[in-house]
Design an enzyme around this catalytic site. Structure first.
Site, short mmCIF file in Angstrom:
data_model
loop_
_atom_site.label_atom_id
_atom_site.label_comp_id
_atom_site.label_asym_id
_atom_site.label_seq_id
_atom_site.Cartn_x
_atom_site.Cartn_y
_atom_site.Cartn_z
N CYS A 1 0.82 -1.21 0.00
CA CYS A 1 0.00 0.00 0.00
C CYS A 1 0.87 1.27 0.00
CB CYS A 1 -0.98 -0.06 1.17
SG CYS A 1 -2.42 0.97 0.91
N HIS B 1 -3.46 -5.33 1.87
CA HIS B 1 -2.75 -5.59 3.13
C HIS B 1 -2.79 -7.07 3.55
CE1 HIS B 1 -2.17 -1.37 4.54
NE2 HIS B 1 -3.18 -1.15 3.72
N GLU C 1 -0.95 -8.50 5.63
CA GLU C 1 -0.64 -8.63 7.08
C GLU C 1 -1.90 -8.51 7.94
OE1 GLU C 1 -0.27 -5.98 5.28
OE2 GLU C 1 -0.60 -4.18 6.50
N1 GLN Z 1 -3.70 6.30 1.23
C1 GLN Z 1 -2.37 6.04 1.73
C2 GLN Z 1 -1.33 6.85 0.95
O1 GLN Z 1 -1.61 7.40 -0.05
C3 GLN Z 1 -2.03 4.58 1.68
C4 GLN Z 1 -2.97 3.83 2.58
C5 GLN Z 1 -2.41 2.57 3.15
O2 GLN Z 1 -1.19 2.35 3.20
N2 GLN Z 1 -3.28 1.76 3.68
O3 GLN Z 1 -0.22 6.91 1.38
#
Ligand code: GLN
Length: 194
Positions: free
Chosen positions: A84, A176, A178
């Site tokens: 992410c 995610h 995890e």
């Molecule tokens: N929206 C976050 C970003 O742009 C990422 C979200 C996440 O890591 N769950 O950094």
């Protein structure tokens, strides 16, 4: 004892979902190590850049001098996995942002791409590299991968958008693992260590 051969995987511990990754790694009989200082990178064979807020993690990486050491680790071929926000930090190109940070992976990323209605959601993904069984994708204000370079292998797609990819020693997921009970992606990553 298997102590000598236990694989050590660092999890960048500046902000975000660190503990969950470490728990998962430890349950796979590897060792997860929180990394707060760049000099701790020399003790690990791979690195996870967790989810969180990519702008915050990026600023802290600059402040604590992580950028060069992580790039050096990457150039030596050590596996690096971004979830992410970690995916955003690894990308060479970010839509609407002329200053990507690590610029390691040949992907263009769109932040918060699924929009307000789908801020957080869970969906079953087909990830053939992991086998036939569907994978529970947990997305939280997730990015998607807008486009990939020719050496990037697309590993999962959701709504026609790439959400998991690999290029050489780099692995990224927009979701995610995890936060699930499915260990297959962490196992896949640990297996990338030579
Ligand atoms: N929206 C976050 C970003 O742009 C990422 C979200 C996440 O890591 N769950 O950094």
């Amino acid at each position: 004892m298997s102590g000598i051969s236990t694989k050590k995987i660092g999890v960048l511990d500046l902000q975000g979902a660190v503990r969950e990754h470490i728990k998962m790694i430890n349950e796979l009989s590897a060792q997860g190590i929180p990394i707060k200082n760049p000099n701790e990178l020399s003790g690990v064979q791979a690195l996870i850049i967790p989810g969180g807020e990519s702008t915050a993690i990026g600023k802290l990486m600059v402040k604590y001098n992580f950028v060069e050491p992580v790039k050096e680790m990457a150039s030596k071929g050590f596996p690096i996995y971004g979830t992410c926000a970690g995916l955003i930090l690894l990308a060479k190109r970010i839509v609407g942002n002329s200053q990507p940070l690590l610029e390691l992976m040949d992907i263009e990323v769109k932040r918060n791409a699924f929009g307000r209605q789908k801020e957080s959601f869970e969906t079953e993904l087909d990830i053939y590299a992991l086998g036939e069984e569907k994978y529970p994708g947990v997305f939280i204000r997730a990015p998607w991968i807008e486009s990939v370079g020719e050496n990037v292998e697309v590993l999962a797609v959701y709504n026609k958008k790439t959400v998991m990819a690999r290029e050489k020693n780099f692995l990224v997921t927009a979701f995610h693992p995890e936060l699930t009970n499915d260990f297959r992606i962490h196992k896949y990553f640990i297996d990338m260590i030579k």
